[in-house]
Scaffold this motif. Structure first.
Motif, PDB file in Angstrom:
ATOM      1  N   SER A  91       0.844  -1.342   0.092  1.00 45.66           N
ATOM      2  CA  SER A  91       0.031   0.010  -0.162  1.00 45.66           C
ATOM      3  C   SER A  91       0.793   1.117  -0.070  1.00 45.66           C
ATOM      4  CB  SER A  91      -0.842  -0.019   1.078  1.00 45.66           C
ATOM      5  OG  SER A  91      -0.163  -0.079   2.325  1.00 45.66           O
ATOM      6  N   PHE A  92       2.009   1.061   0.627  1.00 50.33           N
ATOM      7  CA  PHE A  92       3.061   2.234   0.522  1.00 50.33           C
ATOM      8  C   PHE A  92       3.091   2.784  -0.885  1.00 50.33           C
ATOM      9  CE2 PHE A  92       7.520   3.641  -0.418  1.00 50.33           C
ATOM     10  CZ  PHE A  92       7.361   4.943   0.076  1.00 50.33           C
ATOM     11  N   TYR A  93       3.139   2.100  -1.900  1.00 55.57           N
ATOM     12  CA  TYR A  93       3.432   2.450  -3.291  1.00 55.57           C
ATOM     13  C   TYR A  93       2.137   2.879  -4.064  1.00 55.57           C
ATOM     14  CZ  TYR A  93       7.682  -0.086  -2.028  1.00 55.57           C
ATOM     15  OH  TYR A  93       8.865  -0.362  -1.491  1.00 55.57           O
ATOM     16  N   ARG A  94       1.034   2.716  -3.312  1.00 58.48           N
ATOM     17  CA  ARG A  94      -0.240   3.167  -4.084  1.00 58.48           C
ATOM     18  C   ARG A  94      -0.838   4.495  -3.661  1.00 58.48           C
ATOM     19  NH1 ARG A  94      -3.636  -0.262  -2.742  1.00 58.48           N
ATOM     20  NH2 ARG A  94      -2.228  -1.669  -1.297  1.00 58.48           N
ATOM     21  N   PHE A  95      -1.270   5.269  -4.280  1.00 60.61           N
ATOM     22  CA  PHE A  95      -1.865   6.753  -4.149  1.00 60.61           C
ATOM     23  C   PHE A  95      -3.314   6.493  -4.284  1.00 60.61           C
ATOM     24  CE2 PHE A  95       2.635   7.238  -4.322  1.00 60.61           C
ATOM     25  CZ  PHE A  95       2.724   8.245  -2.971  1.00 60.61           C
ATOM     26  N   PRO A  96      -4.296   5.909  -3.844  1.00 57.64           N
ATOM     27  CA  PRO A  96      -5.614   5.977  -4.421  1.00 57.64           C
ATOM     28  C   PRO A  96      -6.180   6.990  -4.403  1.00 57.64           C
ATOM     29  CG  PRO A  96      -5.436   4.910  -2.144  1.00 57.64           C
ATOM     30  CD  PRO A  96      -4.099   5.057  -2.501  1.00 57.64           C
TER      31      PRO A  96
END
Length: 179
Positions: free
Chosen positions: A111-116
């Motif tokens: 989730s660190f790598y995602r910017f929803p």
């Protein structure tokens, strides 16, 4: 790496939160970019509840975090630029690599790598850069921000090198004499 980054982001985001209303910080403050909570979720999933106690962030991460904690509001923007725009630029690709390497399910542990909440990363980065270009700084202030961004890059490289050194397979022992 995630534990080291948590050290840096916890420092960055605590300082950004504390200075969010400062005129120099306000145009660059966006909670949608914050990574601390996603790092904590990933670390809990990958290392368990005791990750903060059991996983050492390393001296390089502590040095980087200390630099951020001592940064002026102008310098803080340089750190936000380096970290967040870097994450928006390569984060999604790194997340995919990690998912494959660790045989994770889809977005589990990354989730660190995602910017929803950021619909278009390229457009967001362009807007951030445009705000930097419009930032009314003196030449001296602009030079300070550039120097601090360079320092942020140097510290970031140092963190990655330290993590690579800690996680590299140890060298094979030398062959016995006469072998």
């Amino acid at each position: 790496l995630l534990r080291a980054l948590h050290e840096v982001y916890a420092a960055l985001e605590s300082r950004l939160d504390a200075t969010a209303l400062f005129p120099d910080v306000r145009p660059f403050y966006d909670r949608r970019l914050h990574r601390t909570a996603s790092l904590e979720a990933d670390l809990t999933l990958l290392h368990g509840e005791g990750w903060a106690r059991d996983v050492n962030p390393g001296a390089a991460a502590r040095e980087y975090a200390e630099r951020v904690l001592c940064a002026t509001p102008l310098q803080l923007v340089a750190h936000a630029y380096v970290r967040y725009l870097g994450d928006l630029s390569g984060g999604q690709a790194l997340g995919q690599v990690i998912t494959r390497a660790l045989a994770l399910r889809e977005t589990e542990g990354t989730s660190f790598y995602r910017f929803p909440e950021i619909a278009d990363a390229e457009q967001y980065k362009e807007g951030f850069r445009a705000a930097l270009d419009a930032w009314p700084l003196s030449t001296t202030e602009a030079d300070d921000v550039v120097r601090e961004a360079q320092e942020a890059f140097r510290l970031n490289v140092k963190v990655f090198e330290a993590v690579a050194t800690r996680t590299a397979p140890s060298a094979a022992p030398p062959p016995p004499p006469g072998a």
